[in-house]
Write a protein that holds these residues in place. Structure first.
Motif, short mmCIF file in Angstrom:
data_model
loop_
_atom_site.label_atom_id
_atom_site.label_comp_id
_atom_site.label_asym_id
_atom_site.label_seq_id
_atom_site.Cartn_x
_atom_site.Cartn_y
_atom_site.Cartn_z
N ARG A 119 5.13 35.48 0.22
CA ARG A 119 6.47 34.95 0.49
C ARG A 119 5.95 33.64 1.01
O ARG A 119 5.05 32.77 0.24
N SER A 120 6.68 33.19 2.01
CA SER A 120 5.98 31.77 2.62
C SER A 120 5.01 31.61 3.58
O SER A 120 4.33 30.66 4.02
N SER A 121 4.47 32.64 4.20
CA SER A 121 3.81 32.94 5.24
C SER A 121 2.37 32.83 5.01
O SER A 121 1.72 32.21 5.57
N THR A 122 1.83 33.51 3.78
CA THR A 122 0.52 33.44 3.27
C THR A 122 0.42 31.96 2.35
O THR A 122 1.05 31.70 1.50
N THR A 123 -0.81 31.22 2.89
CA THR A 123 -1.31 30.13 2.36
C THR A 123 -2.44 30.30 1.34
O THR A 123 -3.55 30.68 1.93
N VAL A 124 -2.46 30.29 0.08
CA VAL A 124 -3.40 30.41 -0.87
C VAL A 124 -4.07 29.11 -1.26
O VAL A 124 -3.79 28.22 -1.98
N THR A 125 -5.28 29.05 -0.43
CA THR A 125 -6.16 27.83 -0.39
C THR A 125 -7.27 27.93 -1.60
O THR A 125 -7.31 29.17 -1.97
N GLY A 174 0.66 39.52 7.92
CA GLY A 174 0.12 39.08 9.17
C GLY A 174 -1.44 38.88 9.21
O GLY A 174 -1.86 38.53 10.35
N MET A 175 -2.02 38.91 7.79
CA MET A 175 -3.62 38.57 8.21
C MET A 175 -3.80 37.21 8.26
O MET A 175 -2.98 36.19 8.02
N THR A 176 -4.79 37.00 9.08
CA THR A 176 -5.52 35.45 9.11
C THR A 176 -5.89 35.13 7.92
O THR A 176 -6.50 35.97 6.91
N PRO A 177 -6.22 33.69 7.42
CA PRO A 177 -6.94 33.31 6.35
C PRO A 177 -8.29 34.13 6.26
O PRO A 177 -8.62 34.29 4.95
N GLU A 178 -8.89 33.98 7.12
CA GLU A 178 -10.32 34.84 7.16
C GLU A 178 -10.31 36.38 6.76
O GLU A 178 -11.09 36.59 6.00
N GLU A 179 -9.42 37.09 7.36
CA GLU A 179 -8.97 38.45 6.92
C GLU A 179 -8.54 38.48 5.42
O GLU A 179 -9.23 39.42 4.43
N SER A 193 1.11 40.51 0.89
CA SER A 193 0.45 40.23 2.12
C SER A 193 1.64 39.39 2.90
O SER A 193 1.44 38.99 4.34
N ASP A 194 2.75 39.49 2.56
CA ASP A 194 3.81 38.94 3.36
C ASP A 194 5.00 40.11 3.58
O ASP A 194 5.18 40.87 2.60
N LYS A 195 5.81 39.89 4.53
CA LYS A 195 6.95 40.81 4.58
C LYS A 195 7.74 40.89 3.61
O LYS A 195 8.43 39.50 3.19
N MET A 196 8.28 41.81 2.62
CA MET A 196 9.27 41.71 1.81
C MET A 196 9.83 43.17 1.68
O MET A 196 9.40 44.02 2.10
N ASP A 197 11.16 43.09 0.96
CA ASP A 197 11.83 44.41 0.74
C ASP A 197 10.85 45.36 0.26
O ASP A 197 9.97 45.32 -0.68
N PRO A 198 10.74 46.70 0.84
CA PRO A 198 10.07 47.96 0.58
C PRO A 198 9.76 48.34 -1.06
O PRO A 198 9.28 49.00 -1.45
N ASN A 199 11.22 48.09 -1.44
CA ASN A 199 11.36 48.34 -2.84
C ASN A 199 10.67 47.54 -3.92
O ASN A 199 10.27 48.10 -4.84
N ALA A 200 9.95 46.64 -3.39
CA ALA A 200 8.96 45.73 -4.25
C ALA A 200 7.58 46.72 -4.38
O ALA A 200 7.07 46.75 -5.66
N ALA A 201 7.17 47.37 -3.19
CA ALA A 201 6.04 48.18 -3.49
C ALA A 201 6.28 49.63 -4.15
O ALA A 201 5.49 49.83 -5.22
N ARG A 202 7.42 49.99 -4.29
CA ARG A 202 7.97 51.02 -5.18
C ARG A 202 8.06 50.72 -6.51
O ARG A 202 7.51 51.43 -7.65
N ILE A 203 8.38 49.46 -6.92
CA ILE A 203 8.41 49.02 -8.14
C ILE A 203 7.04 48.88 -8.77
O ILE A 203 6.76 49.18 -9.85
N PHE A 204 6.11 48.21 -7.94
CA PHE A 204 4.65 48.17 -8.40
C PHE A 204 4.26 49.64 -8.69
O PHE A 204 3.53 49.58 -9.68
#
Length: 527
Positions: free
Chosen positions: A51-57, A32-37, A9-20
């Motif tokens: 990373r740091s942009s998403t807040t997990v409430t 860039g999703m809103t909390p509601e999204e 849900s946050d921007k990170m190196d595209p290689n992360a998706a490859r590893i998954f």
């Protein structure tokens, strides 16, 4: 088998998706999703990488009905409600080593910038001045650097500072004398560090114990002319008090990469003499961003696919290499915990897990977690290894893990004992082969059985005819018996019967079983 599904849900190196993907996970990247999204879609996913942009409430965690793991690409997890995640059985991981070098180098850069007043000299020179006489710096060679926190990053800072010929002292309650020698620092208490250090740099997490560790009171105890660096967490320093000491000249300089409130749009420190600040850049290098992204993808994949747990903040670590070996022990442990939880009644205040033989040499924490996961299901169905210790603590349950070097009649053995109002009650089990859990003792009676499916536990008088009576009762109600296990303390005394059946036994049948001649106790079980 359905692949685990992960959301980045946050921007990170595209290689992360490859590893998954390479490690057997499905992955979606939605930044860039809103909390509601996020709340609306999180129910689809087994893993959430941030990373740091998403807040997990707590609200998002409550909506994440399938979620098993949250992975933070970086160190700080201030944006994750860990108690809420733990209560819902969600593992929270971070990547404490991926940006260690980058953060340590930033701290060293801040030290050098303070020592030579580089930012202000640069600004005035570029403004067309030539203020050579206005900037009299200090050498770092021979100066004393005080580390508050000597963990991974602090140790790297120490090594770099020693290369600059600084003397390094450290305050860290968790620093052992042997490790202090190993990394070449002098271990001191906080009072000594404040009094002796020419430079102070902080490398500790923000906890209740470390919040405002450089309070107004402690800042006043520092050596006159001290220079202070914080590239760790905001909230470790009383910023208003630091501003006053900068203005008075007691503190010769301060450099902060982090603030109590971020983004720091205003601060009492702004405009103070020899104050340097950067916008939380400690982990901001190309190398670090790649490293933490790859590391979080590897850790989350290990957990979702193989059961390995690395750098978890709310669960014992279990490497992917350990997981296959420990998995049968954890299955045995969970079944024993469940068994004793279903059979022992009343207010239970203590539980002990004993390991002997081959089990004594294993990582005990996952085994203890598995026992608690089974045991705590007496209180809640939504229990796993993550939230079971928290539920146990909430109920005041005292937990102990005991390792015995002795050899018994079994090559490996686990024993789970609970303290009840009637005394201690224990069950024990072993592994047949390398991966087949078996019960071998129940409340002091030797009995061998696999714990699975629907079962019935009976305590009865050891007398002829009882087996026929219980078999007839179950047959009359079309309840098919799968396995039949008997044990007794002595001939003619108290006997134990443990049988498996193909379907749950109705309450009325349990009542009739309790009324049979010679029956002292009948309890249905489920595994």
């Amino acid at each position: 088998m359905t692949k685990p599904k992960v959301l980045i849900s946050d921007k990170m190196d595209p290689n992360a998706a490859r590893i998954f993907t390479e490690r057997g996970c499905e992955v979606d990247v939605k930044t860039g999703m809103t909390p509601e999204e996020l709340k609306a879609c999180i129910g689809e996913y087994d893993g959430l990488a941030i990373r740091s942009s998403t807040t997990v409430t707590p609200e998002i965690i409550a909506a994440a009905t399938k979620l098993k793991v949250i992975g933070r690409a970086g160190i700080g997890v201030d944006n994750v409600d860990i108690p809420a995640a733990s209560a819902h059985g969600v593992v929270v991981m971070n990547t404490p080593f991926g940006n260690s070098i980058t953060t340590a180098e930033h701290a060293i850069a801040m030290i050098m910038a303070l020592a030579r007043q580089i930012p202000e000299a640069n600004a005035r020179t570029q403004a067309g001045e030539w203020p050579k006489s206005a900037f009299m710096g200090v050498e770092v060679t021979g100066k004393t650097l005080g580390l508050i926190g000597a963990g991974n990053i602090g140790s790297i800072v120490a090594a770099r500072a020693q290369g600059l010929r600084m003397k390094v002292i450290a305050y860290d309650p968790f620093l052992t004398p042997d490790h202090a020698v190993e990394i070449g620092v002098e271990k001191v208490d906080l009072e000594t560090l404040l009094a002796r250090a020419d430079f102070i740099t902080l490398h500790t997490p923000l906890t209740d114990e470390t919040r405002n560790i450089l309070s107004a009171e402690n800042l006043a105890k520092t050596k006159k002319g001290v220079r202070i660096v914080n590239c760790a967490r905001g909230g470790l320093i009383d910023e208003a008090a630091l501003a006053q000491l900068l203005a008075s000249g007691h503190v010769a300089g301060a450099a902060l990469d982090v603030f109590a409130t971020e983004p720091a749009k205003e601060s009492p420190l702004f405009g103070q003499p020899n104050f340097i600040c950067t916008p939380h850049l400690g982990a901001s290098t190309t190398e670090a961003q790649v490293n933490v992204a790859l590391q979080v993808a590897e850790q989350m994949s290990d957990y979702l696919v193989d059961g390995g747990v690395s750098n978890a903040l709310n669960m014992p670590s279990l490497s992917a290499e350990e997981a296959p070996k420990l998995r049968p022990y954890m299955a045995l442990a969970e079944k024993l915990g469940s068994l004793v939880g279903q059979l022992a009644h009343g207010n239970l205040t203590k539980i002990s897990i004993e390991r002997e033989g081959a089990a004594a040499g294993l990582n005990g924490k996952p085994i203890t977690g598995a026992v608690l996961a089974g045991f705590m299901r007496r209180y809640s169905e939504s229990v796993n290894m993550v939230n079971a210790p928290y539920l146990a603590k909430e109920r005041g349950l005292e937990v102990s893990d005991v390792r015995h070097e002795r050899e018994g009649i079994y090559q490996t053995l686990l024993r789970v004992t609970v303290a009840t109002e009637q005394g201690d009650r224990s069950v024990a089990g072993t592994l047949f082969g390398t991966d087949s859990p078996r019960l071998v003792e129940i409340f002091g009676v030797g009995i061998e059985a696999a714990l699975e499916g629907h079962m019935l536990y009976i305590v009865n008088e050891d007398a002829p005819g009882f087996i026929g009576r219980i078999g007839t009762l179950l047959g009359e109600h079309d309840i098919n018996i799968g396995t039949f296990h008997l044990g007794r303390r002595e001939a003619g005394g108290e006997a134990t019967l443990l049988l498996s059946v193909d379907a749950p036994i109705p309450a009325e049948v349990i009542k009739q079983a309790c009324a049979l001649e010679g029956v002292k106790l009948a309890i249905p079980l489920a595994f």
